[in-house]
Design a protein around this motif. Structure first.
Motif, short mmCIF file in Angstrom:
data_model
loop_
_atom_site.label_atom_id
_atom_site.label_comp_id
_atom_site.label_asym_id
_atom_site.label_seq_id
_atom_site.Cartn_x
_atom_site.Cartn_y
_atom_site.Cartn_z
N MET A 1 47.90 77.30 21.71
CA MET A 1 47.91 76.06 22.49
C MET A 1 47.29 74.94 21.67
N LYS A 2 47.84 73.76 21.83
CA LYS A 2 47.36 72.59 21.10
C LYS A 2 46.24 71.93 21.90
N ASN A 3 45.08 71.80 21.28
CA ASN A 3 43.90 71.26 21.94
C ASN A 3 43.85 69.73 21.76
N LYS A 4 43.65 69.03 22.86
CA LYS A 4 43.62 67.57 22.84
C LYS A 4 42.43 67.03 22.04
N THR A 5 41.28 67.65 22.17
CA THR A 5 40.09 67.20 21.43
C THR A 5 40.30 67.34 19.93
N LEU A 6 40.81 68.47 19.50
CA LEU A 6 41.08 68.68 18.08
C LEU A 6 42.13 67.70 17.58
N ILE A 78 43.27 57.31 20.17
CA ILE A 78 42.90 56.83 21.51
C ILE A 78 43.95 57.25 22.52
N ILE A 79 45.22 57.09 22.17
CA ILE A 79 46.30 57.47 23.08
C ILE A 79 46.25 58.96 23.39
N TYR A 80 46.08 59.79 22.35
CA TYR A 80 45.98 61.23 22.59
C TYR A 80 44.78 61.57 23.46
N GLY A 81 43.65 60.95 23.18
CA GLY A 81 42.45 61.26 23.93
C GLY A 81 42.51 60.84 25.39
N LEU A 82 43.26 59.80 25.69
CA LEU A 82 43.33 59.29 27.06
C LEU A 82 44.45 59.92 27.89
N LYS A 83 45.26 60.77 27.29
CA LYS A 83 46.33 61.42 28.05
C LYS A 83 45.73 62.33 29.10
N THR A 84 46.33 62.34 30.26
CA THR A 84 45.88 63.24 31.31
C THR A 84 46.20 64.67 30.90
N PRO A 85 45.43 65.64 31.42
CA PRO A 85 45.72 67.04 31.07
C PRO A 85 47.15 67.45 31.40
N GLU A 86 47.68 66.93 32.51
CA GLU A 86 49.04 67.29 32.90
C GLU A 86 50.06 66.79 31.87
N ALA A 90 52.13 69.14 29.34
CA ALA A 90 53.59 69.07 29.46
C ALA A 90 54.24 68.76 28.12
N GLN A 91 53.61 67.91 27.32
CA GLN A 91 54.20 67.52 26.04
C GLN A 91 53.93 68.54 24.93
N PHE A 92 52.70 69.03 24.82
CA PHE A 92 52.33 69.86 23.67
C PHE A 92 52.11 71.34 24.02
N GLU A 95 54.40 75.73 27.91
CA GLU A 95 54.35 77.07 28.52
C GLU A 95 53.06 77.29 29.29
N ALA A 96 52.09 76.41 29.14
CA ALA A 96 50.78 76.58 29.78
C ALA A 96 50.76 75.94 31.17
N ASP A 97 49.72 76.28 31.90
CA ASP A 97 49.48 75.68 33.20
C ASP A 97 49.19 74.19 33.01
N PRO A 98 49.70 73.30 33.88
CA PRO A 98 49.43 71.87 33.71
C PRO A 98 47.96 71.51 33.69
N GLU A 99 47.13 72.31 34.28
CA GLU A 99 45.69 72.05 34.31
C GLU A 99 44.93 72.87 33.26
N ALA A 100 45.62 73.40 32.26
CA ALA A 100 44.98 74.26 31.26
C ALA A 100 43.89 73.49 30.53
N ASN A 101 42.89 74.22 30.07
CA ASN A 101 41.72 73.63 29.44
C ASN A 101 42.04 72.92 28.12
N ALA A 102 43.13 73.28 27.46
CA ALA A 102 43.49 72.68 26.17
C ALA A 102 43.74 71.18 26.31
N GLY A 103 44.17 70.73 27.47
CA GLY A 103 44.43 69.31 27.68
C GLY A 103 43.30 68.57 28.35
N ALA A 104 42.19 69.22 28.56
CA ALA A 104 41.07 68.60 29.27
C ALA A 104 40.35 67.59 28.37
N THR A 105 39.86 66.54 29.00
CA THR A 105 39.07 65.55 28.28
C THR A 105 37.60 65.94 28.41
#
Length: 148
Positions: A1-6, A78-86, A90-92, A95-105
């Protein structure tokens, strides 16, 4: 899974080299391979300015390329960091749950956003100022030559 913070930190720190693009889109990403080109040209412009002085016209064109590349990567962070987890998942991580931790801010994500905003704005404004200063100095010099 692609992590938003990374992804936000890679975009901020290694964006001008395309590292974030390789992380998010893979090694076959054309933009990731092209990003080092304006970065390298900007670094070459700095080297030319150091070697030939500030009157080198080619460095006037090349140095802002580095600044605009760094500023655009900061904006992407900035754009990546401000994206909602959903939206992130959905983009990266489709296959994961829309609320998965990888997209959390999280706090490190916010740190990447804040530093990207500070550095990106500084670099962008510096590049614009450098470009205009060099342009107007060139215009004044040309006016002097005409008036003689």
């Amino acid at each position: 899974m692609k992590n938003k913070t990374l992804a936000a930190w890679l975009t901020f720190l290694g964006g001008p080299l395309g590292l974030h693009r390789f992380y998010l889109f893979g090694l076959s990403d054309l933009v990731g391979w092209l990003l080092p080109l304006p970065t390298g040209l900007g670094v070459y412009g700095i080297q030319r300015a150091l070697a030939f002085g500030q009157d080198d016209a080619l460095s006037w064109i090349l140095i802002p390329m580095l600044g605009f590349t760094v500023a655009s990567c900061a904006l992407n962070a900035i754009i990546y960091g401000l994206k909602t987890p959903e939206k992130w998942n959905a983009q990266f991580n489709p296959e994961a749950d829309p609320e998965a931790n990888a997209g959390a801010t999280q706090w490190p994500t916010i740190g990447a956003i804040v530093l990207s905003l500070l550095m990106g704005t500084t670099v962008l404004m510096s590049s614009i100022v450098f470009s205009f200063q060099r342009y107007f100095e060139y215009q004044v010099e040309q006016a002097r030559l005409i008036s003689q």
